[in-house]
Design a protein around this motif. Structure first.
Motif, PDB file in Angstrom:
ATOM      1  N   TYR A   1       0.860  -1.197   0.000  1.00  0.00           N
ATOM      2  CA  TYR A   1       0.000   0.000   0.000  1.00  0.00           C
ATOM      3  C   TYR A   1       0.890   1.239   0.000  1.00  0.00           C
ATOM      4  O   TYR A   1       0.942   2.014   0.949  1.00  0.00           O
ATOM      5  N   SER A   2       1.585   1.435  -1.096  1.00  0.00           N
ATOM      6  CA  SER A   2       2.608   2.465  -1.117  1.00  0.00           C
ATOM      7  C   SER A   2       2.759   2.989  -2.539  1.00  0.00           C
ATOM      8  O   SER A   2       2.595   2.227  -3.487  1.00  0.00           O
ATOM      9  N   GLU A   3       3.058   4.239  -2.690  1.00  0.00           N
ATOM     10  CA  GLU A   3       3.201   4.767  -4.051  1.00  0.00           C
ATOM     11  C   GLU A   3       4.432   4.216  -4.757  1.00  0.00           C
ATOM     12  O   GLU A   3       4.453   4.121  -5.985  1.00  0.00           O
ATOM     13  N   CYS A   4       5.465   3.896  -3.967  1.00  0.00           N
ATOM     14  CA  CYS A   4       6.668   3.270  -4.538  1.00  0.00           C
ATOM     15  C   CYS A   4       7.073   2.110  -3.644  1.00  0.00           C
ATOM     16  O   CYS A   4       6.841   2.152  -2.435  1.00  0.00           O
ATOM     17  N   HIS A   5       7.701   1.133  -4.238  1.00  0.00           N
ATOM     18  CA  HIS A   5       8.106  -0.016  -3.426  1.00  0.00           C
ATOM     19  C   HIS A   5       9.468  -0.513  -3.911  1.00  0.00           C
ATOM     20  O   HIS A   5       9.683  -0.670  -5.113  1.00  0.00           O
ATOM     21  N   VAL A   6      10.361  -0.745  -2.962  1.00  0.00           N
ATOM     22  CA  VAL A   6      11.684  -1.285  -3.299  1.00  0.00           C
ATOM     23  C   VAL A   6      11.711  -2.757  -2.945  1.00  0.00           C
ATOM     24  O   VAL A   6      11.278  -3.142  -1.850  1.00  0.00           O
ATOM     25  N   LEU A   7      12.185  -3.578  -3.866  1.00  0.00           N
ATOM     26  CA  LEU A   7      12.303  -5.015  -3.571  1.00  0.00           C
ATOM     27  C   LEU A   7      13.415  -5.634  -4.407  1.00  0.00           C
ATOM     28  O   LEU A   7      13.935  -4.998  -5.335  1.00  0.00           O
ATOM     29  N   ASP A   8      13.789  -6.880  -4.047  1.00  0.00           N
ATOM     30  CA  ASP A   8      14.853  -7.557  -4.780  1.00  0.00           C
ATOM     31  C   ASP A   8      14.410  -7.770  -6.231  1.00  0.00           C
ATOM     32  O   ASP A   8      13.265  -8.165  -6.479  1.00  0.00           O
ATOM     33  N   ALA A   9      15.351  -7.559  -7.145  1.00  0.00           N
ATOM     34  CA  ALA A   9      15.004  -7.608  -8.570  1.00  0.00           C
ATOM     35  C   ALA A   9      14.445  -8.971  -8.975  1.00  0.00           C
ATOM     36  O   ALA A   9      13.576  -9.059  -9.845  1.00  0.00           O
ATOM     37  N   HIS A  10      14.921 -10.042  -8.304  1.00  0.00           N
ATOM     38  CA  HIS A  10      14.451 -11.367  -8.722  1.00  0.00           C
ATOM     39  C   HIS A  10      13.011 -11.640  -8.280  1.00  0.00           C
ATOM     40  O   HIS A  10      12.452 -12.682  -8.585  1.00  0.00           O
ATOM     41  N   ARG A  11      12.421 -10.686  -7.572  1.00  0.00           N
ATOM     42  CA  ARG A  11      11.035 -10.868  -7.116  1.00  0.00           C
ATOM     43  C   ARG A  11      10.016 -10.408  -8.154  1.00  0.00           C
ATOM     44  O   ARG A  11       8.832 -10.660  -8.000  1.00  0.00           O
ATOM     45  N   VAL A  12      10.459  -9.657  -9.159  1.00  0.00           N
ATOM     46  CA  VAL A  12       9.474  -9.116 -10.098  1.00  0.00           C
ATOM     47  C   VAL A  12       9.394  -9.987 -11.349  1.00  0.00           C
ATOM     48  O   VAL A  12      10.360 -10.623 -11.754  1.00  0.00           O
ATOM     49  N   LEU A  13       8.203  -9.997 -11.939  1.00  0.00           N
ATOM     50  CA  LEU A  13       7.975 -10.705 -13.194  1.00  0.00           C
ATOM     51  C   LEU A  13       7.312  -9.722 -14.154  1.00  0.00           C
ATOM     52  O   LEU A  13       6.580  -8.824 -13.710  1.00  0.00           O
ATOM     53  N   PRO A  14       7.550  -9.893 -15.459  1.00  0.00           N
ATOM     54  CA  PRO A  14       6.935  -8.963 -16.410  1.00  0.00           C
ATOM     55  C   PRO A  14       5.408  -9.047 -16.346  1.00  0.00           C
ATOM     56  O   PRO A  14       4.848 -10.133 -16.249  1.00  0.00           O
ATOM     57  N   LYS A  15       4.755  -7.898 -16.389  1.00  0.00           N
ATOM     58  CA  LYS A  15       3.291  -7.876 -16.411  1.00  0.00           C
ATOM     59  C   LYS A  15       2.803  -8.332 -17.786  1.00  0.00           C
ATOM     60  O   LYS A  15       3.313  -7.845 -18.798  1.00  0.00           O
ATOM     61  N   PRO A  16       1.846  -9.255 -17.843  1.00  0.00           N
ATOM     62  CA  PRO A  16       1.321  -9.644 -19.161  1.00  0.00           C
ATOM     63  C   PRO A  16       0.726  -8.426 -19.875  1.00  0.00           C
ATOM     64  O   PRO A  16       0.013  -7.639 -19.247  1.00  0.00           O
ATOM     65  N   ASP A  17       1.023  -8.303 -21.172  1.00  0.00           N
ATOM     66  CA  ASP A  17       0.554  -7.134 -21.930  1.00  0.00           C
ATOM     67  C   ASP A  17      -0.966  -7.004 -21.918  1.00  0.00           C
ATOM     68  O   ASP A  17      -1.513  -5.917 -21.924  1.00  0.00           O
ATOM     69  N   GLY A  18      -1.638  -8.149 -21.911  1.00  0.00           N
ATOM     70  CA  GLY A  18      -3.106  -8.119 -22.030  1.00  0.00           C
ATOM     71  C   GLY A  18      -3.823  -7.688 -20.760  1.00  0.00           C
ATOM     72  O   GLY A  18      -5.052  -7.572 -20.763  1.00  0.00           O
ATOM     73  N   LEU A  19      -3.103  -7.475 -19.681  1.00  0.00           N
ATOM     74  CA  LEU A  19      -3.754  -7.091 -18.421  1.00  0.00           C
ATOM     75  C   LEU A  19      -3.378  -5.665 -18.055  1.00  0.00           C
ATOM     76  O   LEU A  19      -2.207  -5.289 -18.158  1.00  0.00           O
ATOM     77  N   ASP A  20      -4.355  -4.884 -17.598  1.00  0.00           N
ATOM     78  CA  ASP A  20      -3.994  -3.574 -17.053  1.00  0.00           C
ATOM     79  C   ASP A  20      -3.424  -3.780 -15.643  1.00  0.00           C
ATOM     80  O   ASP A  20      -3.439  -4.897 -15.111  1.00  0.00           O
ATOM     81  N   HIS A  21      -2.928  -2.698 -15.050  1.00  0.00           N
ATOM     82  CA  HIS A  21      -2.272  -2.848 -13.741  1.00  0.00           C
ATOM     83  C   HIS A  21      -3.243  -3.358 -12.673  1.00  0.00           C
ATOM     84  O   HIS A  21      -2.853  -4.123 -11.791  1.00  0.00           O
ATOM     85  N   GLU A  22      -4.499  -2.935 -12.741  1.00  0.00           N
ATOM     86  CA  GLU A  22      -5.469  -3.354 -11.717  1.00  0.00           C
ATOM     87  C   GLU A  22      -5.660  -4.871 -11.769  1.00  0.00           C
ATOM     88  O   GLU A  22      -5.699  -5.535 -10.737  1.00  0.00           O
TER      89      GLU A  22
END
Ligand SMILES: NC(=O)c1ccc[n+]([C@@H]2O[C@H](COP(=O)([O-])OP(=O)(O)OC[C@H]3O[C@@H](n4cnc5c(N)ncnc54)[C@H](OP(=O)(O)O)[C@@H]3O)[C@@H](O)[C@H]2O)c1
Length: 344
Positions: free
Chosen positions: A94-115
């Motif tokens: 619940y934060s406007e920005c978030h810092v985390l380890d790079a290996h924790r993120v995955l690419p967002k599928p193009d077909g989905l909006d952020h919500e």
């Protein structure tokens, strides 16, 4: 930047917005501008002081986000900057920005909006672990999904349908038409005293192969009786104990003290299995989590993962989002949106 913070346990008005310094990514980390954050029942339990192992106060809750990478720390390829990503977070969503380890993120599928992307990580990983990894559900089997109208419940319907299994779900009655339209085979109102008669009719007295139960100790004991031979019970929450204030804490303490133990002899004689699941406790098992999330993201492309966003609240209205869920009004996912904000 702004965060929604819980400084003291209590009702939804305890969620307050505070201004904090923009966090800098350290080595191996990156910073995301959060566009959307998922709201989970666990956030409500933490706010009420009922979540075992919750972070110390003041804390920022939020297990999942979708957003855009805006800065990288030492050792992280700058190619990530500008990419849309999603992630399971170790709280703090619940934060406007978030810092985390790079290996924790995955690419967002193009077909989905952020919500819709923020509706995926925790709910679908939980459903995947419960049904596939630990529950071993197969095409010729039947699963009972309690709380079928919540975020995990809808995700479990998707996963069970993907496996080809038959689904029975419990939810408040106003949610039944929608759940049936999503492909649930049978909906039961579990707030009716006689709901088990309906369950017995639907299963012809044979029970089911798997029960997903996030309700709490009293329900777990009952769920064991709903299993057929070689059936499994997956326990993963305590929704039923979510009363406000001191009452909630007393409920929790009493339920844990009086919870009947599962006797091995009873399980052996009954040919039944029980397991527990808490995804957050597996946060460090990142290879597994990323493998499961990867399978789910493939499901988005294949069309069987269909995150359903019920309502999007502005980030600063997190209090209304919590109340909406506590009043049992949500069918599927509730999201906090930061899309229109400039965090800097
Ligand atoms: N162990 C894990 O890793 C894990 C991960 C995610 C979620 N969970 C657990 O799974 C459960 C569902 O989470 P979620 O995020 O999917 O839920 P959600 O989307 O927030 O949905 C909540 C739904 O739960 C029901 N509910 C509300 N208050 C309740 C109460 N006092 N007693 C019983 N049911 C109540 C309501 O639906 P109806 O009245 O229509 O049923 C409500 O709409 C929670 O217990 C959560 O803690 C566990």
């Amino acid at each position: 930047m702004k965060q929604v913070t819980i400084a003291r346990h209590g009702d939804a008005s305890r969620l307050t917005v505070r201004e904090v310094a923009l966090p800098e990514p350290g080595p191996g980390q990156l910073r995301i501008t959060v566009r959307a954050a998922g709201v989970n029942f666990a956030d409500i339990l933490i706010r009420r002081g009922l979540y075992p192992g919750a972070p110390k106060l003041p804390c920022v809750v939020g297990h999942e986000v979708s957003g855009v990478v805006e800065a990288v720390g030492e050792g992280v390829d700058p190619i990530w900057i500008g990419r849309a990503v999603l992630a399971l977070t170790d709280y703090g969503g619940y934060s406007e920005c978030h810092v985390l380890d790079a290996h924790r993120v995955l690419p967002k599928p193009d077909g989905l909006d952020h919500e819709h992307a923020a509706a995926l990580p925790l709910n679908y990983v939980t459903a995947w672990v419960l049904l596939v990894v630990m529950g071993s559900l197969r095409a010729d089997q039947t699963v009972l999904i309690h709380n079928a109208g919540g975020g995990v419940g809808l995700a479990a319907i998707d996963v069970a349908r993907h496996l080809g299994a038959r689904t029975i779900g419990t939810a408040s009655p106003g949610k039944h038409p929608f759940l049936l339209s999503r492909g649930l085979d049978h909906a039961i109102d579990y707030r009716q005293d006689n709901w088990q008669e309906e369950f017995s009719e639907v299963t012809r007295g044979q029970g089911v192969d798997l029960v997903l139960d996030p309700l709490g100790p009293a329900s777990w004991q009952n769920s064991l009786t709903l299993l057929g031979p070689a059936g499994r019970l997956g326990m993963f929450g305590i929704s039923q104990l979510a009363a406000p204030g001191l009452r909630g804490k007393l409920h929790l303490a009493a339920a844990m003290l009086t919870a009947r133990r599962f006797h091995p002899a009873r399980l052996i004689r009954g040919n039944r299995g029980i397991f527990g699941c808490n995804i957050h406790q597996m946060y460090d098992a990142r290879t597994r989590l990323n493998t499961w999330l990867g399978q789910i993201l493939r499901g988005v492309g294949e069309g069987w993962v269909r995150p359903h966003v019920d309502r999007v609240f502005d980030f600063e209205s997190a209090c209304d989002a919590h109340t909406y869920i506590e009043e049992r009004r949500n069918t599927g996912k509730v999201i906090l949106s930061m899309s229109a904000r400039d965090p800097l």
